[in-house]
Design an enzyme around this catalytic site. Structure first.
Site, mmCIF file in Angstrom:
data_model
loop_
_atom_site.group_PDB
_atom_site.id
_atom_site.type_symbol
_atom_site.label_atom_id
_atom_site.label_comp_id
_atom_site.label_asym_id
_atom_site.label_seq_id
_atom_site.Cartn_x
_atom_site.Cartn_y
_atom_site.Cartn_z
ATOM 1 N N GLY A 168 0.879 -1.070 0.039
ATOM 2 C CA GLY A 168 -0.145 -0.050 -0.067
ATOM 3 C C GLY A 168 1.075 1.282 -0.216
ATOM 4 N N MET A 169 0.850 1.846 -1.291
ATOM 5 C CA MET A 169 1.703 2.880 -1.145
ATOM 6 C C MET A 169 0.885 4.221 -1.309
ATOM 7 S SD MET A 169 4.887 2.358 -0.901
ATOM 8 C CE MET A 169 4.731 1.526 0.379
ATOM 9 N N MET A 172 0.066 7.135 3.807
ATOM 10 C CA MET A 172 0.826 6.662 4.896
ATOM 11 C C MET A 172 2.002 5.511 4.685
ATOM 12 S SD MET A 172 -0.741 7.844 7.843
ATOM 13 C CE MET A 172 -0.189 7.080 9.127
ATOM 14 N N GLY A 173 1.633 4.775 3.611
ATOM 15 C CA GLY A 173 2.432 3.841 3.301
ATOM 16 C C GLY A 173 3.903 4.042 2.547
ATOM 17 N N ARG A 192 -0.999 -2.592 -4.882
ATOM 18 C CA ARG A 192 -1.818 -3.435 -6.102
ATOM 19 C C ARG A 192 -1.715 -2.986 -7.586
ATOM 20 N NH1 ARG A 192 -8.222 -1.395 -5.661
ATOM 21 N NH2 ARG A 192 -7.624 0.605 -5.340
ATOM 22 N N ALA A 239 -8.878 0.388 5.071
ATOM 23 C CA ALA A 239 -9.607 -0.737 6.005
ATOM 24 C C ALA A 239 -10.732 -1.165 5.256
ATOM 25 C CB ALA A 239 -10.088 0.166 7.594
ATOM 26 N N SER A 291 -0.662 6.381 14.508
ATOM 27 C CA SER A 291 -1.461 7.719 14.392
ATOM 28 C C SER A 291 -0.293 8.764 14.084
ATOM 29 C CB SER A 291 -2.014 7.954 15.890
ATOM 30 O OG SER A 291 -2.591 9.463 15.868
ATOM 31 N N LYS A 346 -6.458 2.247 19.436
ATOM 32 C CA LYS A 346 -6.440 3.224 18.237
ATOM 33 C C LYS A 346 -7.950 3.773 18.142
ATOM 34 C CE LYS A 346 -5.075 6.088 15.083
ATOM 35 N NZ LYS A 346 -5.590 6.144 13.582
ATOM 36 N N HIS A 349 -8.710 6.277 20.706
ATOM 37 C CA HIS A 349 -7.754 7.300 20.452
ATOM 38 C C HIS A 349 -8.533 8.391 19.416
ATOM 39 C CE1 HIS A 349 -5.094 9.509 17.653
ATOM 40 N NE2 HIS A 349 -4.175 9.777 18.720
ATOM 41 N N ASN A 350 -8.918 8.021 18.348
ATOM 42 C CA ASN A 350 -9.597 8.636 17.389
ATOM 43 C C ASN A 350 -11.057 9.145 18.155
ATOM 44 O OD1 ASN A 350 -7.646 7.619 15.723
ATOM 45 N ND2 ASN A 350 -9.001 7.151 14.042
ATOM 46 N N GLU A 353 -10.159 12.161 19.905
ATOM 47 C CA GLU A 353 -9.671 13.129 19.213
ATOM 48 C C GLU A 353 -10.761 13.767 18.537
ATOM 49 O OE1 GLU A 353 -6.880 11.499 15.889
ATOM 50 O OE2 GLU A 353 -8.483 12.206 14.405
ATOM 51 N N LYS A 422 -14.398 9.299 8.843
ATOM 52 C CA LYS A 422 -14.064 7.807 8.101
ATOM 53 C C LYS A 422 -14.454 6.460 9.003
ATOM 54 C CE LYS A 422 -10.584 9.044 5.158
ATOM 55 N NZ LYS A 422 -9.194 9.086 4.624
ATOM 56 N N HIS A 610 -39.727 -6.177 34.115
ATOM 57 C CA HIS A 610 -38.554 -6.660 33.771
ATOM 58 C C HIS A 610 -37.963 -6.736 35.289
ATOM 59 C CE1 HIS A 610 -38.442 -6.078 29.698
ATOM 60 N NE2 HIS A 610 -39.139 -4.808 29.582
HETATM 61 P P1 NAP Z 1 -4.438 6.316 1.056
HETATM 62 O O1 NAP Z 1 -3.547 7.423 0.709
HETATM 63 O O2 NAP Z 1 -6.050 6.385 0.439
HETATM 64 O O3 NAP Z 1 -4.119 5.031 0.383
HETATM 65 C C1 NAP Z 1 -4.741 3.786 0.400
HETATM 66 C C2 NAP Z 1 -4.080 2.713 0.007
HETATM 67 O O4 NAP Z 1 -4.631 1.360 -0.129
HETATM 68 C C3 NAP Z 1 -3.520 2.935 -1.246
HETATM 69 O O5 NAP Z 1 -1.964 2.202 -1.370
HETATM 70 C C4 NAP Z 1 -4.571 2.057 -2.172
HETATM 71 O O6 NAP Z 1 -3.784 1.492 -3.306
HETATM 72 C C5 NAP Z 1 -4.598 0.741 -1.225
HETATM 73 N N1 NAP Z 1 -5.862 0.242 -1.708
HETATM 74 C C6 NAP Z 1 -7.298 0.676 -1.634
HETATM 75 N N2 NAP Z 1 -8.037 -0.145 -2.025
HETATM 76 C C7 NAP Z 1 -7.282 -1.291 -1.955
HETATM 77 C C8 NAP Z 1 -7.889 -2.556 -2.417
HETATM 78 N N3 NAP Z 1 -8.960 -2.856 -2.851
HETATM 79 N N4 NAP Z 1 -6.930 -3.568 -2.432
HETATM 80 C C9 NAP Z 1 -5.618 -3.262 -2.497
HETATM 81 N N5 NAP Z 1 -5.195 -1.932 -2.086
HETATM 82 C C10 NAP Z 1 -5.949 -1.055 -1.673
HETATM 83 O O7 NAP Z 1 -4.696 5.936 2.415
HETATM 84 P P2 NAP Z 1 -3.610 6.331 3.592
HETATM 85 O O8 NAP Z 1 -3.826 7.853 4.344
HETATM 86 O O9 NAP Z 1 -2.279 5.948 3.248
HETATM 87 O O10 NAP Z 1 -4.406 5.131 4.763
HETATM 88 C C11 NAP Z 1 -4.210 4.044 4.717
HETATM 89 C C12 NAP Z 1 -4.574 3.355 6.010
HETATM 90 O O11 NAP Z 1 -3.943 3.944 7.216
HETATM 91 C C13 NAP Z 1 -5.954 3.527 6.127
HETATM 92 O O12 NAP Z 1 -6.612 2.310 6.934
HETATM 93 C C14 NAP Z 1 -6.411 4.782 7.081
HETATM 94 O O13 NAP Z 1 -7.556 4.789 7.713
HETATM 95 C C15 NAP Z 1 -4.934 4.468 8.109
HETATM 96 N N6 NAP Z 1 -4.627 5.726 8.542
HETATM 97 C C16 NAP Z 1 -4.553 6.877 7.793
HETATM 98 C C17 NAP Z 1 -4.008 8.033 8.358
HETATM 99 C C18 NAP Z 1 -3.971 9.375 7.743
HETATM 100 O O14 NAP Z 1 -3.699 10.287 8.556
HETATM 101 N N7 NAP Z 1 -3.841 9.373 6.388
HETATM 102 C C19 NAP Z 1 -3.594 7.824 9.835
HETATM 103 C C20 NAP Z 1 -3.556 6.827 10.609
HETATM 104 C C21 NAP Z 1 -3.985 5.801 9.935
HETATM 105 P P3 NAP Z 1 -4.315 2.289 -4.872
HETATM 106 O O15 NAP Z 1 -3.340 3.361 -4.875
HETATM 107 O O16 NAP Z 1 -3.979 1.278 -5.867
HETATM 108 O O17 NAP Z 1 -5.749 2.758 -4.612
#
Ligand code: NAP
Length: 630
Positions: A168-169, A172-173, A192, A239, A291, A346, A349-350, A353, A422, A610
């Site tokens: 997952g790039m 966050m990734g 993917r 998620a 987080s 977590k 936590h949210n 928040e 979310k 009851h």
């Molecule tokens: P994002 O930028 O929207 O990236 C989502 C990633 O998930 C992308 O690599 C996407 O791939 C992949 N993905 C989506 N649908 C998929 C599927 N059906 N099969 C395989 N891969 C799939 O999201 P993010 O902000 O990095 O968040 C990633 C996770 O961390 C989420 O669960 C989010 O709730 C959590 N998180 C986010 C934050 C934040 O501040 N952003 C903080 C804490 C936790 P594609 O590029 O191919 O669509």
């Protein structure tokens, strides 16, 4: 097949022969396969066109199939463009290793000038650099070292497996990958592959970070194979079903003791289920709350791993390395507990928040509209609160938001007042219902967002009822002082509510959660880091119930009347204060030793038989009354 690629003058043939010798493979030089017309052009200093290259590359592609059938080989071939490399990839991608020999223009120009026996005209070098498309999946080797060093580096990089994988790039990734690789972890990354839409995302990312040890993959099997066993793979994907689908794709590729870490915001119930599912396959699972958003991921997040403790120990040094550090320099990462406890924590936590954000929105509304304060002056007041023990990340960003101008106007005024969410706040509320735990402030913050989203309805209701908001006419300084006290009280109550629910879950699920340690890993890196959280670390060291800690009791005894006053004034002047009001009511309910719930029990018994318990009889006994005498 190993293909040594790069512009002319990088030593592809020399290194290729040495490498082939070392690996006991045949060596092939692509230059030997140019048709005479191409050689003629090159020797006259005429650049080859893609049209000229096509038959040559196709012939090489055909030969690669034959060479591979005979046991493989080393081919020296410039292969400057992705399209050329595609023509060479006539066997499965994981059977070809591209090695890109790299050097800067001046170095290579100098080398070419020293050549005498080669047909290449050095003036073509510029066009080669122009044509060069940095390869997405190649081993990158600098040629500015001795031949032996080059060979050794190629062999090392070909043999070396990485120690951690990220799937997952997204936002966050990518940032976690940069943080991790920058911290010395050799990484494989994968995103993917969706034809025509999501192609080479991970490989392109890895290439853009060529100074870091990151290998990017577009094929899941090649990604998994690149990681040393037992493997550690972090999912940073959306998620929900995407996590299940990805886990199911991974299971056949993984082996005993491999570890999947779900770092997304997954529901803790899903994490419980996945934990059991993966255990059946002898695969370890960790659900880790992370987080800190984009910046935290890059510079140091707060990490809340739950699940397999032994697998956690294996990756603890890597997670500790990337996590934010607390005031004593310890990582804001600690094993939370079994199953989905990391994601549960977590989620709470949210939830905290959500309510903290809503409280600041209510403070802002009371100051901006109730007291007619200018945004700058609100920012100044909040700035002064920072020095009164209320400092927090959310307060700081709110101050910055109140100062952000766009075209000479406050940007905030241009943002639609309809809040999105979310899910984690809502999940907290569902969990509270499941656990029978009060979650007043958090649930009300979620409902405030729900109501805010009904913008059209609110606008039409506003027309029907007319403007109800009035200026708060009390002395502004007095009101601001009371608001500051109320803000502190409401925050303490909100934190107490969140931690109480964690405590409840810990008891009901036998998780043995350590509240002080959870507060500690929330003192930095995460969105709810604050002075209050730092204080909570020591409060929880002595007492699991924040509102019963003697210091808090002393403070809230003084502040609760200010909280009630602010809520009263706000409601009387037409300002909704869902979280302030909720905190005030919760507090009064919490300290109410004899509530009116006896009436509720009587009503329940009246219409539904009851039963109820009596204050004058043992609690083990239940009673029923025929409320209407016949
Ligand atoms: P994002 O930028 O929207 O990236 C989502 C990633 O998930 C992308 O690599 C996407 O791939 C992949 N993905 C989506 N649908 C998929 C599927 N059906 N099969 C395989 N891969 C799939 O999201 P993010 O902000 O990095 O968040 C990633 C996770 O961390 C989420 O669960 C989010 O709730 C959590 N998180 C986010 C934050 C934040 O501040 N952003 C903080 C804490 C936790 P594609 O590029 O191919 O669509």
């Amino acid at each position: 097949m190993i293909i040594l690629m790069g512009v002319s003058g990088t030593g592809k043939s020399t290194i290729g022969k040495l490498l082939a010798d070392r690996l006991d493979l045949s060596f092939y030089d692509a230059d030997d396969f140019h048709p005479p017309g191409n050689i003629d052009k090159l020797s006259k200093g005429v650049a080859l066109t893609d049209f000229d290259r096509q038959p040559w590359l196709k012939k090489l592609g055909t030969n690669i199939i034959k060479w591979q059938a005979k046991g493989g080989g080393v081919l020296a071939c410039s292969a400057l463009k992705e399209s050329y490399r595609k023509l060479l990839t006539t066997i499965p991608g994981d059977q070809i290793t591209f090695v890109h020999l790299k050097g800067d223009f001046e170095l290579i120009k100098g080398r070419l000038a020293a050549r005498t026996s080669h047909f290449f005209d050095p003036s073509l070098l510029k066009s080669q650099y122009r044509d060069l498309e940095d390869p997405t999946l190649a081993i990158q080797i600098s040629v500015n070292q001795s031949q032996e060093e080059i060979i050794q580096e190629i062999l090392n990089k070909m043999n070396q497996k990485t120690s951690f994988g990220i799937i997952g790039m997204g936002v966050m990734g990518q940032n976690l990958a940069i943080n991790m690789a920058g911290n010395g972890t050799r990484l494989s990354v994968y995103n993917r592959h969706v034809p025509g839409k999501e192609e080479n995302i991970a490989a392109d990312f890895a290439n853009a970070q060529s100074h870091l040890s990151i290998q990017g993959y577009d094929a899941l099997k090649a990604f998994v194979d690149s990681i040393a066993t037992p493997r550690n793979i972090l999912l940073m994907i959306q998620a929900g079903s995407a996590v299940d689908i990805t886990i199911d794709e991974l299971i056949p590729l993984l082996g005993k003791d491999d570890l999947i870490i779900d770092g997304g915001n997954s529901n803790y119930l899903d994490t419980n289920r996945r934990d059991q599912h993966l255990a059946k396959h002898d695969i370890n699972f960790i659900g880790a709350g992370i987080s800190g958003g984009e910046e935290g991921a890059r510079k140091g997040p707060s990490i809340m791993p739950g699940g397999s403790r032994s697998a956690y120990r294996r990756i603890a040094p890597i997670l500790d390395g990337i996590a934010a550090k607390d005031i004593n320099g310890n990582p804001c990462c600690a094993y939370v507990g079994p199953e989905g406890s990391g994601h549960f924590v977590k989620m709470v936590h949210n939830g905290i928040e959500y309510a903290e954000m809503q409280l600041l929105a209510e403070v802002y509304e009371l100051m901006r509209n109730g007291l007619s304060m200018a945004p700058n002056s609100i920012a100044e007041t909040l700035e002064s609160w920072k020095n009164q023990g209320h400092d927090s990340y959310l307060l700081e960003i709110t101050i910055n938001i109140l100062r952000k101008q766009e075209d000479g106007e406050l940007l905030l005024d241009k943002i639609l007042d309809a809040a999105s969410q979310k899910g984690t706040g809502g999940w907290s509320t569902e969990a509270a219902i499941k656990l029978g735990s009060p979650l007043n402030t958090i649930a009300d913050a979620v409902m405030a967002r729900n109501l805010s989203a009904q913008k059209t309805l609110r606008v039409s209701a506003n027309k029907s009822y007319g403007e109800i908001k009035k200026r708060i006419e009390t002395d502004p300084d007095d009101f601001i002082n009371a608001l500051e006290e109320a803000y502190h009280a409401a925050r303490v109550i909100n934190h107490a509510i969140g931690f109480d629910m964690i405590n409840e879950a810990s008891d009901q699920y036998n998780w043995s959660l350590n509240l002080s340690e959870i507060a500690r890993i929330w003192t930095n890196g995460c969105i709810i880091r604050s002075e209050l959280m730092s204080d909570a670390v020591s409060y929880f060291g002595k007492c699991n119930r924040l509102l019963l800690h003697p210091k808090i009791v002393d403070t809230l005894k003084l502040q609760q009347s200010q909280l009630a006053m602010v809520v009263g004034q706000a409601l009387a002047h037409g300002y909704p204060t869902p979280v302030f009001s909720s905190a005030a009511s919760f507090f009064l309910g919490y300290v109410n030793g004899r509530s009116s719930a006896n009436l509720l029990q009587a009503q329940r018994d009246y219409f539904g038989a009851h039963t109820y318990k009596r204050v004058d009889q043992p609690q083990s006994e239940s009673f029923h009354t025929e409320w209407i005498s016949s």
